[in-house]
Design a protein around this motif. Structure first.
Motif, short mmCIF file in Angstrom:
data_model
loop_
_atom_site.label_atom_id
_atom_site.label_comp_id
_atom_site.label_asym_id
_atom_site.label_seq_id
_atom_site.Cartn_x
_atom_site.Cartn_y
_atom_site.Cartn_z
N SER A 86 0.83 -1.21 0.00
CA SER A 86 0.00 0.00 0.00
C SER A 86 0.87 1.25 0.00
CB SER A 86 -0.91 0.02 1.23
OG SER A 86 -1.80 -1.05 1.19
N GLU A 87 0.52 2.19 -0.90
CA GLU A 87 1.28 3.43 -1.00
C GLU A 87 0.42 4.67 -1.08
OE1 GLU A 87 4.57 3.53 -3.71
OE2 GLU A 87 4.79 1.36 -3.65
N TYR A 88 -0.90 4.52 -1.21
CA TYR A 88 -1.78 5.67 -1.42
C TYR A 88 -3.05 5.56 -0.59
CZ TYR A 88 1.31 6.49 -5.31
OH TYR A 88 2.43 6.71 -6.05
N GLU A 132 -2.72 0.40 -3.62
CA GLU A 132 -1.32 0.20 -4.00
C GLU A 132 -0.89 1.12 -5.12
OE1 GLU A 132 -1.06 -4.01 -4.77
OE2 GLU A 132 -1.54 -4.50 -2.68
N THR A 133 -1.86 1.72 -5.82
CA THR A 133 -1.57 2.64 -6.93
C THR A 133 -2.37 3.93 -6.71
OG1 THR A 133 -3.37 1.68 -8.23
CG2 THR A 133 -1.15 0.77 -8.58
N PRO A 134 -1.97 5.01 -7.35
CA PRO A 134 -2.70 6.28 -7.17
C PRO A 134 -4.15 6.15 -7.63
CG PRO A 134 -0.60 6.66 -8.29
CD PRO A 134 -0.80 5.17 -8.22
N PHE A 135 -5.02 6.91 -6.99
CA PHE A 135 -6.45 6.92 -7.30
C PHE A 135 -6.73 8.04 -8.30
CE2 PHE A 135 -6.15 4.99 -3.11
CZ PHE A 135 -7.03 3.92 -3.19
N VAL A 136 -6.15 7.97 -9.46
CA VAL A 136 -6.19 9.07 -10.42
C VAL A 136 -7.62 9.43 -10.82
CG1 VAL A 136 -5.42 9.83 -12.69
CG2 VAL A 136 -3.91 8.46 -11.27
N GLY A 137 -8.42 8.49 -11.24
CA GLY A 137 -9.78 8.79 -11.70
C GLY A 137 -10.72 9.25 -10.61
N ASP A 138 -10.45 8.86 -9.37
CA ASP A 138 -11.32 9.21 -8.25
C ASP A 138 -10.90 10.50 -7.55
OD1 ASP A 138 -13.05 6.99 -8.41
OD2 ASP A 138 -11.54 5.73 -7.44
#
Length: 167
Positions: free
Chosen positions: A80-82, A148-154
């Motif tokens: 987890s990173e984001y 684990e990855t950025p929540f770009v669309g949200d």
């Protein structure tokens, strides 16, 4: 009370049915009430709040729970990173690197009083780093989703906040 400017409270915001959920890439999903949150150690952070609209509220005193303490109980997975912090209205959300989110406060009080609904009560995210933007201070926080990855669309907060200024 402070000179922090209130905004209209969305219809979906109902403090009587408010809970905070910690979900996503965690070993232990949590659902916390306001009573649960005050059982955590509370911290105070004092600072000015500058808005992109051009006003500044000087010397605010926020009191609440360090997000890192909540994450300790939720136990984010090793990858987890984001974190995505979502408002109760479901539309407004902001993504943060997990290390930065850990250092933020989930404010329950403002200037020694319970956080008023018009200022984001019952719980408002208050990033404490010097590089913060006003739209990252999420009102009516109802979910912190770990990934684990950025929540770009949200990640809608910046676009929504700036559209209110330009509109």
């Amino acid at each position: 009370m402070s000179d922090l400017k209130p905004h209209a409270v969305p219809d979906d915001v109902d403090p009587d049915r408010w809970t905070l959920r910690l979900t996503g890439a965690v070993d232990q999903s949590l659902r916390l009430t306001a009573e649960d949150l005050v059982a955590y150690p509370l911290e105070t952070a004092a600072d000015d709040f500058a808005c992109a609209e051009g006003w500044v509220a000087n010397g605010l005193s926020w009191r609440g729970v360090r997000v890192g303490r909540l994450l300790e109980d939720a136990e984010p997975t090793e990858a987890s990173e984001y974190g995505l912090v979502r408002a109760m209205d479901g539309e407004y959300a902001c993504s943060f690197p997990l290390d930065r989110l850990r250092e933020s406060i989930l404010a329950l009080e403002l200037d020694g009083e319970s956080l008023p609904l018009e200022h984001g009560g019952p719980a408002r995210l208050v990033p404490l780093d010097t590089d913060r933007d006003c739209w990252e201070s999420i009102k009516w926080v109802s979910e912190i989703r770990i990934g684990e990855t950025p929540f770009v669309g949200d990640d809608t907060a910046k676009d929504l906040a700036l559209s209110r200024i330009e509109g």
